[in-house]
Enzyme design. Structure first.
Site, PDB file in Angstrom:
ATOM      1  N   HIS A  80       0.929  -1.302  -0.047  1.00  0.00           N
ATOM      2  CA  HIS A  80       0.093  -0.001  -0.020  1.00  0.00           C
ATOM      3  C   HIS A  80       0.921   1.112  -0.233  1.00  0.00           C
ATOM      4  O   HIS A  80       0.956   1.880  -1.005  1.00  0.00           O
ATOM      5  CB  HIS A  80      -1.024   0.011   1.299  1.00  0.00           C
ATOM      6  CG  HIS A  80      -1.855  -1.073   1.244  1.00  0.00           C
ATOM      7  ND1 HIS A  80      -2.772  -1.610   0.335  1.00  0.00           N
ATOM      8  CD2 HIS A  80      -1.892  -2.331   2.109  1.00  0.00           C
ATOM      9  CE1 HIS A  80      -3.104  -2.836   0.627  1.00  0.00           C
ATOM     10  NE2 HIS A  80      -2.661  -3.330   1.777  1.00  0.00           N
ATOM     11  N   ALA A 144       1.737  -3.888  14.141  1.00  0.00           N
ATOM     12  CA  ALA A 144       1.016  -2.694  13.497  1.00  0.00           C
ATOM     13  C   ALA A 144       1.068  -1.755  14.648  1.00  0.00           C
ATOM     14  O   ALA A 144       0.504  -2.107  15.966  1.00  0.00           O
ATOM     15  CB  ALA A 144      -0.388  -3.043  13.025  1.00  0.00           C
TER      16      ALA A 144
END
Lengths: 176, 176, 176
Positions: A80, A144
């Site tokens: 991404h 994350a």
């Protein structure tokens, strides 16, 4: 051409949503690395303005900011990518994967090496912040949203703010 | 035209900074959903490259990356939006609001459903990461910066890394 | 011209990677503030659409979204900048530095002052979320990835989700 083949193989492996060859050119990871190869070359030859100009253009196109000075190994993949920032004195080994929103940044104003060193096979999850002249060991995983301010040993997984070691993860997992 | 009216009503409700009709066309949330409607149509008819091409264009314009495969309900609103990533197999219900920097992503490389399912009326705060094939129940709220790796029950609020339930929130609050 | 000189001096001080004068025009922080000066002027004269149009253009170019209504002091520096969101009723003092991914945002839908007030010399680390009509006191520091929902006293450092005070930081540190 080697780079093209390498990237094609890599993206095919990494992204289950990949469907056809031409999609390769839509991958920010691929586009930004083409730019970075040129801007890094210019940087090494001290054309700093031109180098930075290219890296800013790449950032506008892809959302990924790689300083021309950063050194990047083979099979580097940015999934991404929007919001990624990679500092001037960052070293990245081979087979490293990072996700969108990741920072490989500095914590102070001194000159010299002030950004992280990422060893081979590291995976860094979305929006993780890796800050300072620290070393992330081989095969390490960073969860994350983690904020990493200290060295991470090889084969370890760290999570949280500030990032701490997680005990019970053994199987290879893709921390998006 | 229905979509335009719906969005206008929605943005007027959601954003206190909204001032005049034409501003609608400046909202990344509106722009990216127009693109997504087309790219999702193309995706369903297996024009994968064209679909991805459109979604990449939309991302460059808005900073919001919605994979053409994602299924999105009515009254979906993305506030600000820069850095949002929505994966291929994500399902989003009606009246969902998410903020900038939110990821609805996957955690492994397997094919099949690997992204979250977001039920009706969910609010997801800025930079929250919702990862894996999990379900976020109706009316749930996710705090800013949270990392959500497990199902969230209906009407619950979760915060932190990893996200845990918060006890004492009852009134409807907009977690930007 | 004063603004140009001020910014040049500032960026030279803040960014050790800065090499030559013309690079100034590549700095998103500089570009977005030029835009903001115009859009803020338009906003004060109630040309809301034009103001928002400019701020959206600036966002596409720089990744930084500053609402035309925000009031910003001198020597404001945004490092990298991609993903920054600054709300309509935000006040920012002098000599403030923020990093990429920072949000100065709101938590509810009421009209009126709903975004933070940032006093002089504050430093806000990458991806920190500062939400609501709160006050961040002089010389305060906010760590990377923190979520700040309450006032922060002058000279304090806060970290984590939700952000809590850190005891033992005294020396000036740049929290990227």
């Amino acid at each position: 051409m080697n780079f093209l083949k390498e990237q094609l193989k890599l993206i095919r492996k990494e992204d289950p949503a990949f469907k056809s060859f031409w999609e390769l050119f839509l991958y920010p990871s691929f586009v930004v690395q083409i730019y970075h190869k040129i801007s890094h070359f210019l940087y090494l030859h001290k054309h700093y303005f031109l180098a930075r100009f290219l890296s800013e253009r790449a950032k506008r196109k892809t959302g990924i900011e790689i300083h021309p000075g950063a050194r990047i190994g083979k099979n580097f993949f940015i999934d991404h990518g929007n919001g990624v920032v990679i500092g001037e004195t960052t070293f990245i080994g081979n087979n490293v994967t990072i996700f969108h929103g990741v920072t490989l940044g500095g914590v102070n104003d001194c000159k010299g090496k002030r950004h992280p060193t990422i060893r081979d096979n590291v995976i860094i999850g979305a929006h993780a912040q890796v800050l300072g002249n620290i070393i992330i060991g081989k095969n390490a995983k960073i969860g994350a949203g983690a904020v990493v301010l200290k060295n991470v040993s090889a084969n370890k997984t760290v999570v949280g703010i500030p990032a701490k070691e997680k005990n019970c993860i053994n199987k290879k997992k893709r921390v998006q």
